[in-house]
Design an enzyme around this catalytic site. Structure first.
Site, PDB file in Angstrom:
ATOM      1  N   THR A 100       8.346  12.805   4.677  1.00 20.33           N
ATOM      2  CA  THR A 100       9.198  14.088   4.774  1.00 20.33           C
ATOM      3  C   THR A 100       8.440  15.333   4.415  1.00 20.33           C
ATOM      4  OG1 THR A 100      11.232  12.680   4.602  1.00 20.33           O
ATOM      5  CG2 THR A 100      11.157  15.037   4.082  1.00 20.33           C
ATOM      6  N   THR A 125       7.752  24.290  -5.447  1.00 18.36           N
ATOM      7  CA  THR A 125       7.949  24.065  -6.684  1.00 18.36           C
ATOM      8  C   THR A 125       6.842  24.252  -7.560  1.00 18.36           C
ATOM      9  OG1 THR A 125       8.638  21.994  -8.299  1.00 18.36           O
ATOM     10  CG2 THR A 125       7.078  21.520  -6.302  1.00 18.36           C
ATOM     11  N   ASP A 126       7.308  24.480  -8.845  1.00 15.14           N
ATOM     12  CA  ASP A 126       6.337  24.828  -9.941  1.00 15.14           C
ATOM     13  C   ASP A 126       5.590  23.523 -10.389  1.00 15.14           C
ATOM     14  OD1 ASP A 126       8.442  23.721 -11.305  1.00 15.14           O
ATOM     15  OD2 ASP A 126       8.471  25.258 -12.923  1.00 15.14           O
ATOM     16  N   GLU A 127       6.146  22.370  -9.864  1.00 11.86           N
ATOM     17  CA  GLU A 127       5.373  21.183 -10.182  1.00 11.86           C
ATOM     18  C   GLU A 127       4.187  20.922  -9.818  1.00 11.86           C
ATOM     19  OE1 GLU A 127       8.013  17.515 -10.701  1.00 11.86           O
ATOM     20  OE2 GLU A 127       9.681  18.801 -10.605  1.00 11.86           O
ATOM     21  N   TYR A 153       5.626  12.971  -5.759  1.00 12.64           N
ATOM     22  CA  TYR A 153       6.580  13.950  -5.447  1.00 12.64           C
ATOM     23  C   TYR A 153       5.836  15.418  -5.340  1.00 12.64           C
ATOM     24  CZ  TYR A 153       9.683  18.144  -6.000  1.00 12.64           C
ATOM     25  OH  TYR A 153      10.177  19.173  -5.699  1.00 12.64           O
ATOM     26  N   LYS A 157       4.379  17.926  -2.315  1.00 14.93           N
ATOM     27  CA  LYS A 157       4.920  19.355  -2.117  1.00 14.93           C
ATOM     28  C   LYS A 157       3.662  20.212  -2.384  1.00 14.93           C
ATOM     29  CE  LYS A 157       8.397  21.027  -2.161  1.00 14.93           C
ATOM     30  NZ  LYS A 157       9.294  21.313  -0.814  1.00 14.93           N
ATOM     31  N   ASN A 182      12.923  24.646 -12.346  1.00 15.72           N
ATOM     32  CA  ASN A 182      14.222  23.817 -12.389  1.00 15.72           C
ATOM     33  C   ASN A 182      15.395  24.731 -11.941  1.00 15.72           C
ATOM     34  OD1 ASN A 182      12.020  22.141 -13.501  1.00 15.72           O
ATOM     35  ND2 ASN A 182      13.601  20.646 -14.189  1.00 15.72           N
ATOM     36  N   ARG A 277       9.299   8.588 -18.922  1.00 12.40           N
ATOM     37  CA  ARG A 277       8.923   8.545 -17.247  1.00 12.40           C
ATOM     38  C   ARG A 277       7.407   8.299 -17.296  1.00 12.40           C
ATOM     39  NH1 ARG A 277      10.755  13.702 -14.271  1.00 12.40           N
ATOM     40  NH2 ARG A 277      12.445  12.503 -13.651  1.00 12.40           N
TER      41      ARG A 277
END
Length: 329
Positions: A100, A125-127, A153, A157, A182, A277
């Site tokens: 996706t 995203t900042d991730e 993830y 991105k 976030n 996590r």
């Protein structure tokens, strides 16, 4: 202006549609959403019934369907919110995220090139920057940092961001990218931290907190994010640029959980610390100087105000979130 909003039945996408309808009633909005577990058509029921938007249930990876929509509706701008976005799910089933978030983005940009779209905006995203140490509050994410994705993830991105820039250089596609911190606010799927804590607290259920809850995030009220994207896509000088969009609201997860409990008059004994996590990022913190200097955007919602509005929304909209609880991990 005619805008296609992909992922428009999701959290940020639906808020963006509502924002654009309010602030630009003359714009034509076309929503494309696959309606996965995190896409809720009922969020859009009213505006679909009132013919305020056109809705298509399609997968952005479906090239034939996407090309048909572009050929029929002839959009000016594409804003791509469509993405698998939950880190835990990406650890369990990374292939869905790669398909996706990377291939779907490529299909959309192929359609943009083919049909001569005026702007493709990638919501990122900042991730993609990885994380920052907890003991260096002087460090922030800036747009020129290298990408250091920590999860499937964020890697997907980051790949989409690189692909977007490549289409700009190779095909001269007019693109822009915003990397947000976030988000929180109405219509967020209840697997995410803030709505999950609110809903569990309302039911006097345990509130699961990873590790000791010391991880820090920069929280951005969703309406502020929507305003930033609106400003970016309507400014010709933002083509080819990346902008960090942050809320100036750094908080530890445990402090947010305790704040929610206080707001709901619930005991802290409901907090349950769980196994951390895998690869859990320590701290996110955005420097939004570039977007402020370039187009004058800055966050307007203080966290104390935004969290109160968010809690009130979940208290008053049980009919929206209760049917979603069966879809949680």
């Amino acid at each position: 202006m005619k805008i296609i909003v992909t992922g428009g039945a999701g959290f940020i996408g639906s808020n963006f549609i509502f924002y654009m309808l309010e602030h630009h009633p003359d714009f034509e909005i076309i929503c494309v959403d696959k309606l996965t577990y995190a896409g809720n058509i009922h969020t859009l029921d009213k505006i679909i019934a009132e013919n305020k938007i056109t809705f298509y249930q399609n997968d952005i990876c479906d090239r034939e369907a996407i090309y048909e929509i572009f050929a029929r509706d002839k959009p000016d701008v594409i804003v791509n919110f469509a993405a698998e976005s939950h880190v835990d799910r990406s650890i369990e089933t990374p292939d869905i995220f790669f398909k996706t978030n990377i291939l779907g983005t490529a299909v959309l940009m192929d359609a943009c090139v083919k049909f001569g779209i005026k702007r493709f905006h990638q919501v990122a995203t900042d991730e993609v920057y990885g994380d920052l140490p907890l003991d260096r509050p002087d460090l922030f994410f800036t747009e020129d940092l290298p990408l250091r994705a920590s999860s499937p993830y964020s890697a997907s991105k980051a790949s989409a961001d690189l692909l977007t820039l490549a289409y700009n250089r190779t095909y001269k596609l007019p693109v822009s990218i915003s990397r947000c911190s976030n988000n929180y606010g109405p219509y967020q799927f209840p697997e995410k931290l803030i709505p999950l804590m609110i809903i569990n607290a309302l039911h006097d259920k345990k509130l699961p907190v990873y590790g000791q809850g010391l991880n820090v995030r920069d929280w951005l009220y969703v309406e502020d994010h929507c305003r930033a994207i609106d400003m970016i896509i309507q400014n010709e000088n933002t083509i080819g640029e990346i902008y960090n969009v942050g809320g100036h609201n750094e908080m530890r997860n445990i402090d947010i959980v305790k704040l929610i409990l206080r707001q709901l008059a619930k005991p802290e004994e409901l907090i349950s610390f769980v196994t951390d996590r895998k690869g859990h990022d320590l701290r996110y913190a955005i420097d939004p100087t570039k977007i402020h200097n370039a187009i004058g955007w800055q966050p307007e919602t203080k966290f104390a105000d935004g969290i109160k509005k968010t809690i009130d929304w979940y208290l008053n909209n049980e009919s929206w979130w209760k049917p979603l609880l069966s879809k949680l991990l």
